[in-house]
Design a protein around this motif. Sequence first.
Motif, PDB file in Angstrom:
ATOM      1  N   THR A 121       0.855  -1.179   0.000  1.00 61.63           N
ATOM      2  CA  THR A 121       0.000   0.000   0.000  1.00 61.63           C
ATOM      3  C   THR A 121       0.893   1.232   0.000  1.00 61.63           C
ATOM      4  OG1 THR A 121      -0.124   0.401   2.387  1.00 61.63           O
ATOM      5  CG2 THR A 121      -1.588  -1.300   1.471  1.00 61.63           C
ATOM      6  N   LEU A 122       0.297   2.421  -0.090  1.00 60.54           N
ATOM      7  CA  LEU A 122       1.072   3.659  -0.028  1.00 60.54           C
ATOM      8  C   LEU A 122       1.020   4.293   1.360  1.00 60.54           C
ATOM      9  CD1 LEU A 122       0.357   5.259  -3.522  1.00 60.54           C
ATOM     10  CD2 LEU A 122       2.209   3.732  -2.800  1.00 60.54           C
ATOM     11  N   VAL A 123       0.646   3.503   2.358  1.00 60.20           N
ATOM     12  CA  VAL A 123       0.724   3.965   3.741  1.00 60.20           C
ATOM     13  C   VAL A 123       2.188   4.224   4.083  1.00 60.20           C
ATOM     14  CG1 VAL A 123       0.353   3.332   6.153  1.00 60.20           C
ATOM     15  CG2 VAL A 123      -1.371   2.763   4.430  1.00 60.20           C
ATOM     16  N   GLY A 124       2.474   5.358   4.687  1.00 59.46           N
ATOM     17  CA  GLY A 124       3.855   5.716   5.012  1.00 59.46           C
ATOM     18  C   GLY A 124       4.539   6.514   3.925  1.00 59.46           C
ATOM     19  N   TRP A 125       3.784   6.835   2.859  1.00 54.55           N
ATOM     20  CA  TRP A 125       4.307   7.635   1.756  1.00 54.55           C
ATOM     21  C   TRP A 125       3.394   8.832   1.513  1.00 54.55           C
ATOM     22  CZ3 TRP A 125       8.769   6.133  -0.885  1.00 54.55           C
ATOM     23  CH2 TRP A 125       9.233   4.838  -0.636  1.00 54.55           C
ATOM     24  N   GLU A 126       3.940   9.921   0.966  1.00 50.21           N
ATOM     25  CA  GLU A 126       3.134  11.077   0.603  1.00 50.21           C
ATOM     26  C   GLU A 126       3.717  11.737  -0.637  1.00 50.21           C
ATOM     27  OE1 GLU A 126       3.167  13.665   3.952  1.00 50.21           O
ATOM     28  OE2 GLU A 126       5.347  13.793   4.057  1.00 50.21           O
ATOM     29  N   ARG A 127       2.838  12.206  -1.518  1.00 53.79           N
ATOM     30  CA  ARG A 127       3.293  12.867  -2.746  1.00 53.79           C
ATOM     31  C   ARG A 127       3.707  14.290  -2.435  1.00 53.79           C
ATOM     32  NH1 ARG A 127      -0.936  13.117  -7.534  1.00 53.79           N
ATOM     33  NH2 ARG A 127      -1.782  14.745  -6.182  1.00 53.79           N
ATOM     34  N   ARG A 128       4.853  14.690  -2.963  1.00 54.15           N
ATOM     35  CA  ARG A 128       5.370  16.041  -2.743  1.00 54.15           C
ATOM     36  C   ARG A 128       5.807  16.638  -4.083  1.00 54.15           C
ATOM     37  NH1 ARG A 128       6.020  16.441   2.917  1.00 54.15           N
ATOM     38  NH2 ARG A 128       5.817  18.669   2.455  1.00 54.15           N
ATOM     39  N   GLY A 129       5.835  17.970  -4.151  1.00 49.50           N
ATOM     40  CA  GLY A 129       6.243  18.633  -5.384  1.00 49.50           C
ATOM     41  C   GLY A 129       5.111  18.654  -6.384  1.00 49.50           C
ATOM     42  N   GLY A 130       5.309  18.056  -7.564  1.00 46.84           N
ATOM     43  CA  GLY A 130       4.307  18.022  -8.615  1.00 46.84           C
ATOM     44  C   GLY A 130       3.198  17.018  -8.358  1.00 46.84           C
ATOM     45  N   ALA A 131       2.310  16.878  -9.356  1.00 40.13           N
ATOM     46  CA  ALA A 131       1.107  16.062  -9.188  1.00 40.13           C
ATOM     47  C   ALA A 131       1.087  14.855 -10.117  1.00 40.13           C
ATOM     48  CB  ALA A 131      -0.137  16.914  -9.408  1.00 40.13           C
ATOM     49  N   ALA A 132       2.238  14.233 -10.350  1.00 39.11           N
ATOM     50  CA  ALA A 132       2.264  12.987 -11.124  1.00 39.11           C
ATOM     51  C   ALA A 132       1.436  11.918 -10.415  1.00 39.11           C
ATOM     52  CB  ALA A 132       3.698  12.510 -11.308  1.00 39.11           C
ATOM     53  N   ASP A 133       1.088  10.884 -11.146  1.00 34.83           N
ATOM     54  CA  ASP A 133       0.284   9.802 -10.571  1.00 34.83           C
ATOM     55  C   ASP A 133       1.175   8.712  -9.988  1.00 34.83           C
ATOM     56  OD1 ASP A 133      -2.279  10.847 -11.284  1.00 34.83           O
ATOM     57  OD2 ASP A 133      -1.889  10.243 -13.356  1.00 34.83           O
ATOM     58  N   PHE A 134       0.901   8.325  -8.757  1.00 35.65           N
ATOM     59  CA  PHE A 134       1.560   7.192  -8.111  1.00 35.65           C
ATOM     60  C   PHE A 134       0.480   6.197  -7.703  1.00 35.65           C
ATOM     61  CE2 PHE A 134       4.593  10.646  -7.446  1.00 35.65           C
ATOM     62  CZ  PHE A 134       5.804  10.045  -7.758  1.00 35.65           C
ATOM     63  N   THR A 135       0.599   4.978  -8.165  1.00 41.65           N
ATOM     64  CA  THR A 135      -0.384   3.941  -7.868  1.00 41.65           C
ATOM     65  C   THR A 135       0.318   2.649  -7.481  1.00 41.65           C
ATOM     66  OG1 THR A 135      -0.452   3.297 -10.213  1.00 41.65           O
ATOM     67  CG2 THR A 135      -2.087   4.920  -9.472  1.00 41.65           C
ATOM     68  N   VAL A 136      -0.453   1.708  -6.971  1.00 39.03           N
ATOM     69  CA  VAL A 136       0.050   0.364  -6.678  1.00 39.03           C
ATOM     70  C   VAL A 136      -0.567  -0.591  -7.687  1.00 39.03           C
ATOM     71  CG1 VAL A 136       0.118  -1.527  -5.012  1.00 39.03           C
ATOM     72  CG2 VAL A 136       0.353   0.846  -4.230  1.00 39.03           C
ATOM     73  N   GLU A 137       0.282  -1.302  -8.431  1.00 41.62           N
ATOM     74  CA  GLU A 137      -0.184  -2.234  -9.451  1.00 41.62           C
ATOM     75  C   GLU A 137       0.714  -3.469  -9.457  1.00 41.62           C
ATOM     76  OE1 GLU A 137      -0.369  -0.246 -13.250  1.00 41.62           O
ATOM     77  OE2 GLU A 137      -1.114   1.613 -12.338  1.00 41.62           O
ATOM     78  N   ASP A 138       0.108  -4.633  -9.370  1.00 44.72           N
ATOM     79  CA  ASP A 138       0.845  -5.905  -9.446  1.00 44.72           C
ATOM     80  C   ASP A 138       2.007  -5.951  -8.461  1.00 44.72           C
ATOM     81  OD1 ASP A 138      -0.820  -6.757 -11.571  1.00 44.72           O
ATOM     82  OD2 ASP A 138       0.434  -5.654 -13.004  1.00 44.72           O
ATOM     83  N   GLY A 139       1.785  -5.452  -7.251  1.00 44.13           N
ATOM     84  CA  GLY A 139       2.813  -5.509  -6.219  1.00 44.13           C
ATOM     85  C   GLY A 139       3.942  -4.522  -6.387  1.00 44.13           C
ATOM     86  N   CYS A 140       3.733  -3.497  -7.206  1.00 45.14           N
ATOM     87  CA  CYS A 140       4.761  -2.481  -7.450  1.00 45.14           C
ATOM     88  C   CYS A 140       4.187  -1.090  -7.202  1.00 45.14           C
ATOM     89  CB  CYS A 140       5.253  -2.524  -8.894  1.00 45.14           C
ATOM     90  SG  CYS A 140       5.783  -4.137  -9.462  1.00 45.14           S
ATOM     91  N   ILE A 141       5.065  -0.140  -6.920  1.00 44.20           N
ATOM     92  CA  ILE A 141       4.701   1.268  -6.972  1.00 44.20           C
ATOM     93  C   ILE A 141       4.965   1.742  -8.396  1.00 44.20           C
ATOM     94  CG2 ILE A 141       5.177   3.593  -6.140  1.00 44.20           C
ATOM     95  CD1 ILE A 141       6.050   2.406  -3.495  1.00 44.20           C
ATOM     96  N   VAL A 142       3.962   2.340  -9.015  1.00 40.36           N
ATOM     97  CA  VAL A 142       4.066   2.789 -10.399  1.00 40.36           C
ATOM     98  C   VAL A 142       3.912   4.302 -10.450  1.00 40.36           C
ATOM     99  CG1 VAL A 142       3.172   2.569 -12.738  1.00 40.36           C
ATOM    100  CG2 VAL A 142       3.074   0.605 -11.171  1.00 40.36           C
ATOM    101  N   GLY A 143       4.843   4.972 -11.127  1.00 43.24           N
ATOM    102  CA  GLY A 143       4.776   6.415 -11.294  1.00 43.24           C
ATOM    103  C   GLY A 143       4.587   6.788 -12.757  1.00 43.24           C
TER     104      GLY A 143
END
Length: 220
Positions: free
Chosen positions: A29-51
């Motif tokens: 999951t993205l618990v423990g993470w936060e997006r900073r700076g720009g507004a690109a997309d960060f998602t979780v897919e197939d056990g990976c963090i995808v940007g």
Amino acid sequence: MTLLVISACAGPHPDPVPEPRAIELFDGTLVGWERRGGAADFTVEDGCIVGRPRPRERNSFLCTTREFSDFTFEYEFMIDDGFNSGVQIRSRVDGVGERERVVGYQVEIDPSERAWSAGIYEEGLRGWLAPLTGNPDAQGAFRHNQWNHVRVEAAGPHIRTWINGVPAADLNDTAAATRVIGLQVHGVGDSTQTACVRWRGLQLVPRDAAELIRPNGSTP
């Protein structure tokens, strides 16, 4: 005969200090993470963090909410050709709102012909500190459109990196101490390209067991 046994103990033994152990920075999951700076997309897919980038967005970063100083940090990444990314270590967040930016050491992800993946760049400040010029073994170790493994060792002013087991950057610098880890999605200007970068296996072992203590006093 009565045998008198006198204990030599001077008092209770202190609790042992825990040995440093691996911290899984990504638990699915993205618990423990936060997006900073720009507004690109960060998602979780197939056990990976995808940007994925968005047009006309600044460099964007997914940063840990915890800070670390001295550590061994390992992760894997895979990136589309024609794109650019990196992983921040010992980095800070400056400014707020539209002026927010992440500043600090970046372990480069570079699928271009230059092939400087695992070189060290300083985002927002001095630029390249440890490029891979003159290190053809590290340049040749990068795998296009495949998973690549990076190891980072940070101990005081000394930072070293490896890519797929090959020594890459070796830097002595005193600019930063205890700061965040961040995953970068580089800005693409007006481009509508659909490139992405993926990360998995983000595992960090602090050199100091005290860094295993969370702010509320619990351990991970």
